[in-house]
Write a protein that holds these residues in place. Sequence first.
Motif, PDB file in Angstrom:
ATOM      1  N   GLU A  22     -21.871   5.974  -0.951  1.00 12.73           N
ATOM      2  CA  GLU A  22     -22.619   7.093  -0.410  1.00 12.73           C
ATOM      3  C   GLU A  22     -22.668   7.060   1.111  1.00 12.73           C
ATOM      4  O   GLU A  22     -22.558   5.997   1.739  1.00 12.73           O
ATOM      5  CB  GLU A  22     -24.043   7.142  -0.977  1.00 12.73           C
ATOM      6  CG  GLU A  22     -24.919   5.966  -0.593  1.00 12.73           C
ATOM      7  CD  GLU A  22     -26.307   6.063  -1.214  1.00 12.73           C
ATOM      8  OE1 GLU A  22     -26.401   6.490  -2.386  1.00 12.73           O
ATOM      9  OE2 GLU A  22     -27.297   5.726  -0.519  1.00 12.73           O
ATOM     10  N   ALA A  27     -25.263   8.616   4.071  1.00  9.02           N
ATOM     11  CA  ALA A  27     -26.588   9.207   4.228  1.00  9.02           C
ATOM     12  C   ALA A  27     -26.854   9.540   5.687  1.00  9.02           C
ATOM     13  O   ALA A  27     -26.657   8.697   6.573  1.00  9.02           O
ATOM     14  CB  ALA A  27     -27.663   8.252   3.705  1.00  9.02           C
ATOM     15  N   THR A  29     -26.542  15.280  -2.694  1.00  7.96           N
ATOM     16  CA  THR A  29     -27.919  15.177  -3.162  1.00  7.96           C
ATOM     17  C   THR A  29     -28.831  14.912  -1.963  1.00  7.96           C
ATOM     18  O   THR A  29     -28.364  14.739  -0.827  1.00  7.96           O
ATOM     19  CB  THR A  29     -28.064  14.064  -4.224  1.00  7.96           C
ATOM     20  OG1 THR A  29     -29.355  14.165  -4.825  1.00  7.96           O
ATOM     21  CG2 THR A  29     -27.908  12.671  -3.604  1.00  7.96           C
ATOM     22  N   GLN A  30     -30.126  14.867  -2.203  1.00  9.95           N
ATOM     23  CA  GLN A  30     -31.128  14.554  -1.189  1.00  9.95           C
ATOM     24  C   GLN A  30     -31.929  13.351  -1.657  1.00  9.95           C
ATOM     25  O   GLN A  30     -32.211  13.200  -2.843  1.00  9.95           O
ATOM     26  CB  GLN A  30     -32.085  15.743  -0.998  1.00  9.95           C
ATOM     27  CG  GLN A  30     -31.427  17.037  -0.565  1.00  9.95           C
ATOM     28  CD  GLN A  30     -31.053  17.018   0.905  1.00  9.95           C
ATOM     29  OE1 GLN A  30     -31.806  16.519   1.742  1.00  9.95           O
ATOM     30  NE2 GLN A  30     -29.891  17.564   1.228  1.00  9.95           N
ATOM     31  N   ARG A  31     -32.284  12.465  -0.710  1.00 12.81           N
ATOM     32  CA  ARG A  31     -33.121  11.315  -1.051  1.00 12.81           C
ATOM     33  C   ARG A  31     -33.902  10.852   0.174  1.00 12.81           C
ATOM     34  O   ARG A  31     -33.310  10.566   1.218  1.00 12.81           O
ATOM     35  CB  ARG A  31     -32.287  10.160  -1.579  1.00 12.81           C
ATOM     36  CG  ARG A  31     -33.142   8.999  -2.128  1.00 12.81           C
ATOM     37  CD  ARG A  31     -32.399   7.693  -2.224  1.00 12.81           C
ATOM     38  NE  ARG A  31     -31.199   7.819  -3.015  1.00 12.81           N
ATOM     39  CZ  ARG A  31     -30.042   7.237  -2.692  1.00 12.81           C
ATOM     40  NH1 ARG A  31     -29.949   6.512  -1.590  1.00 12.81           N
ATOM     41  NH2 ARG A  31     -28.990   7.381  -3.453  1.00 12.81           N
ATOM     42  N   SER A  32     -35.198  10.787   0.045  1.00 14.84           N
ATOM     43  CA  SER A  32     -36.081  10.251   1.103  1.00 14.84           C
ATOM     44  C   SER A  32     -35.828  10.919   2.449  1.00 14.84           C
ATOM     45  O   SER A  32     -35.788  10.257   3.491  1.00 14.84           O
ATOM     46  CB  SER A  32     -35.907   8.738   1.223  1.00 14.84           C
ATOM     47  OG  SER A  32     -36.157   8.094  -0.008  1.00 14.84           O
ATOM     48  N   SER A  81     -29.789  13.531   3.648  1.00 14.22           N
ATOM     49  CA  SER A  81     -28.767  14.239   2.880  1.00 14.22           C
ATOM     50  C   SER A  81     -27.655  13.255   2.567  1.00 14.22           C
ATOM     51  O   SER A  81     -27.185  12.543   3.453  1.00 14.22           O
ATOM     52  CB  SER A  81     -28.218  15.422   3.683  1.00 14.22           C
ATOM     53  OG  SER A  81     -29.233  16.382   3.912  1.00 14.22           O
TER      54      SER A  81
END
Length: 298
Positions: free
Chosen positions: A141, A143, A167-170, A173
């Motif tokens: 990934e 980020a 996706t999105q996390r914390s 992107s």
Amino acid sequence: MSFSSDTKRELCASRPERKCCAIAESYGVLLYCNTFSAKEIRIITASSDFAQRLPRLFRKAFGLSFDLLPKSGAGKQSFAITDRDKLALIFDVFGADIDATLSHHINFGVIEEDCCRAAFIRGAFLAGGSVTDPEKRYHLELATPHHSVSREAYSLLLDLGFSPKETQRSGNSLLYFKQADAIADFFTTIGASNAAMAIMTAKVEKEMRNTITRQINCDNANTDKTVAAAQAQMAAIRRIAKEYGLDALPEPLKDAALLRITNPEASLSDLVLLSNPPVTKSCLNHRLKKLMSFAPKD
């Protein structure tokens, strides 16, 4: 050391030979690092190899040094630039106005050459990327806190022949891959051929293990069926012998019964080889089925 750390070490082993590639790699680093603003650049990394590379990379790309260097022996190492003139120079190299930039976008004019595109992705991975050990699973990934940058990096990867997921996390992107082939091609593109080879080797070994496991399971299932069939045939022959006697059977069926009694665990194929006079597999199978039908019910 983790597989991700080893991969970053490999990527940091060679120096960018061209200034344009150093600029492109630095661009990827900055757009995927912790902070890239008009007030401060801050890059935090747990990779000692990347930490050693950063000062050389920025000197090659911009001819400047960091205002803050990490303390020796630190776990995560932090690099910072806060000098206004240095920040303005960096923004200018990327075609951005330090006083007018509200959100970051990729200036594709900076990475027109294929080598520079690969260098940009390499910088993005070094600053904001990770990859799992391929012995466990396949996952890579990238980020970044900048959504627009992630969307544009998605387009860049498409142009390079990749199809990442998003996706999105914390608050970040993410672009990610979960296929071994795609991750191996990704690393080949950005200059980590050893990591790519390790991923493909792990894939081949997993496939071999799975094939062997399936074969063992299949063999075990076939063995179980052979044993079950032989036990049923033996039980039927015992009932015939008790009720009628084997001499009451037609000669071909009597021969089949005696063959099974003397070879209680043999498969049908093995019994065919032991038959005298010789018989075909279908013929012997037919005779054993006849024995089963002749046997009295329990």
